[in-house]
Every structure is written in C-alpha cells, then in structure tokens.
Motif scaffolding. Structure first.
Motif, PDB file in Angstrom:
ATOM      1  N   HIS A   1     125.535   0.783  41.217  1.00 34.30           N
ATOM      2  CA  HIS A   1     125.157  -0.458  41.829  1.00 34.30           C
ATOM      3  C   HIS A   1     125.245  -0.471  43.071  1.00 34.30           C
ATOM      4  O   HIS A   1     124.716  -1.135  43.772  1.00 34.30           O
TER       5      HIS A   1
ATOM      6  N   THR B   1     124.099  -2.149  32.436  1.00 32.92           N
ATOM      7  CA  THR B   1     123.617  -2.789  31.253  1.00 32.92           C
ATOM      8  C   THR B   1     123.310  -2.903  29.916  1.00 32.92           C
ATOM      9  O   THR B   1     122.708  -1.705  29.469  1.00 32.92           O
TER      10      THR B   1
ATOM     11  N   ASP C   1     125.243  -7.533  31.599  1.00 34.23           N
ATOM     12  CA  ASP C   1     125.739  -6.957  32.956  1.00 34.23           C
ATOM     13  C   ASP C   1     127.659  -6.879  32.802  1.00 34.23           C
ATOM     14  O   ASP C   1     128.207  -7.337  33.062  1.00 34.23           O
TER      15      ASP C   1
ATOM     16  N   VAL D   1     129.850  -4.649  35.391  1.00 37.54           N
ATOM     17  CA  VAL D   1     130.501  -4.062  37.352  1.00 37.54           C
ATOM     18  C   VAL D   1     132.033  -4.023  37.036  1.00 37.54           C
ATOM     19  O   VAL D   1     131.980  -5.117  36.818  1.00 37.54           O
TER      20      VAL D   1
ATOM     21  N   THR E   1     127.081  -0.672  37.119  1.00 38.43           N
ATOM     22  CA  THR E   1     127.174  -2.027  35.987  1.00 38.43           C
ATOM     23  C   THR E   1     126.156  -0.875  35.036  1.00 38.43           C
ATOM     24  O   THR E   1     125.109  -0.010  35.426  1.00 38.43           O
TER      25      THR E   1
ATOM     26  N   ARG F   1     127.708 -10.367  33.345  1.00 38.41           N
ATOM     27  CA  ARG F   1     127.317 -12.083  33.414  1.00 38.41           C
ATOM     28  C   ARG F   1     126.438 -11.183  32.453  1.00 38.41           C
ATOM     29  O   ARG F   1     125.799  -9.813  31.939  1.00 38.41           O
TER      30      ARG F   1
ATOM     31  N   CYS G   1     123.395   2.814  32.747  1.00 39.54           N
ATOM     32  CA  CYS G   1     124.789   2.929  32.990  1.00 39.54           C
ATOM     33  C   CYS G   1     123.928   3.198  34.808  1.00 39.54           C
ATOM     34  O   CYS G   1     124.020   4.691  34.729  1.00 39.54           O
TER      35      CYS G   1
END
Length: 147
Positions: A133, A141, A92, A94, A139, A79, A130
């Motif tokens: 999630h 970021t 992001d 995942v 996840t 994302r 990190c």
C-alpha cells in the motif's frame, strides 16, 4: 481513526456505505478478539450476517500478529465497510512491516496444525488481494457477501 465500536455504528439513511475503523497493536490485550467484537457489532447494526467476514478477518489478523515483522509502531489498521448496493462487506487490513513479504499459499497438509488460513480466506471471500500500500505497509483486502 476511531477505535470504539459505538462511534462507528452510525447508519445514516442516505449513506451508500457505512464504515468502521480500528487500530490494533500486538501488545494490547487480545487485539483479534477486540476486532471480532467490532465486526460483529457492525454486522448487527447493518442487519447482515457477519460470519464469513469475521472468519476472514480473524485469519488475516492472526497471520499478521503471528508472522509479520511489524514496524516499531506496530499499529495494524482495520477498516470494514458495507456496500449496500452490491450486498458486500469490504475488509481492509493494513499491516506495517519492517520486511516486505507477500504471503504465499501452501499445499495443504491436513495433519499439520497450521497453514490453512489463506486457503480459508480465499474460499470465503469473493475477492482477496494483498498489495504493498505504501512503503513497508501491506494491505490485505477481502470482499465477502453480506447476506
């Protein structure tokens, strides 16, 4: 989640952030290259420099496909969204894993052919984290400047 670049490049004038989604699998043809093309297209649409974003994303995705023990589905979700008000792009990634393991920074050995990815990410990103999630999902970021 949408996987084509054109579908996520709508930029409403009243929107505070614009978001792109991409779902990647290790068995598809050149998944990192596909993500790179999406990120560059988004940055062009947003009229921002995407060089740091692309380099950070490529490092994270390359590590995910190279080092993670992916779950059977193996879908890595990306994302990217632009925060106009703070001139930032947030990434992001995942990663579904069968074995939960946070990545570690290592001391750099400039004669080795690998081991610099997280150092590059940490140096280019304003922030990088990190976290687990959801059970079995890491996840990553990263927030980079949108120049």
């Amino acid at each position: 989640m949408r996987s084509d670049a054109s579908a996520c490049l709508v930029r409403p004038a009243d929107c505070a952030s614009t978001t792109c989604f991409l779902s990647l699998t290790p068995w598809e043809l050149r998944p990192v290259e596909r993500a790179r093309a999406l990120a560059l297209a988004a940055c062009r649409a947003w009229q921002v420099d995407g060089d740091d974003l692309v380099l950070v994303m490529v490092e994270i995705l390359t590590n995910a496909f190279k080092h993670a023990v992916l779950s059977p589905d193996g879908r890595v979700l990306v994302r990217i969204y632009w925060r106009k008000h703070s001139a930032e792009i947030v990434l992001d990634v995942v990663v579904p894993q069968t074995r939960f393991e946070l990545p570690e920074s290592v001391d750099l050995d400039w004669e080795e052919e690998s081991g610099r990815g997280l150092t590059i990410v940490r140096n280019l990103a304003r922030t990088f984290s990190c976290e687990e999630h959801a059970p079995g999902h890491l996840t990553f970021t990263a927030v980079v400047e949108a120049a």
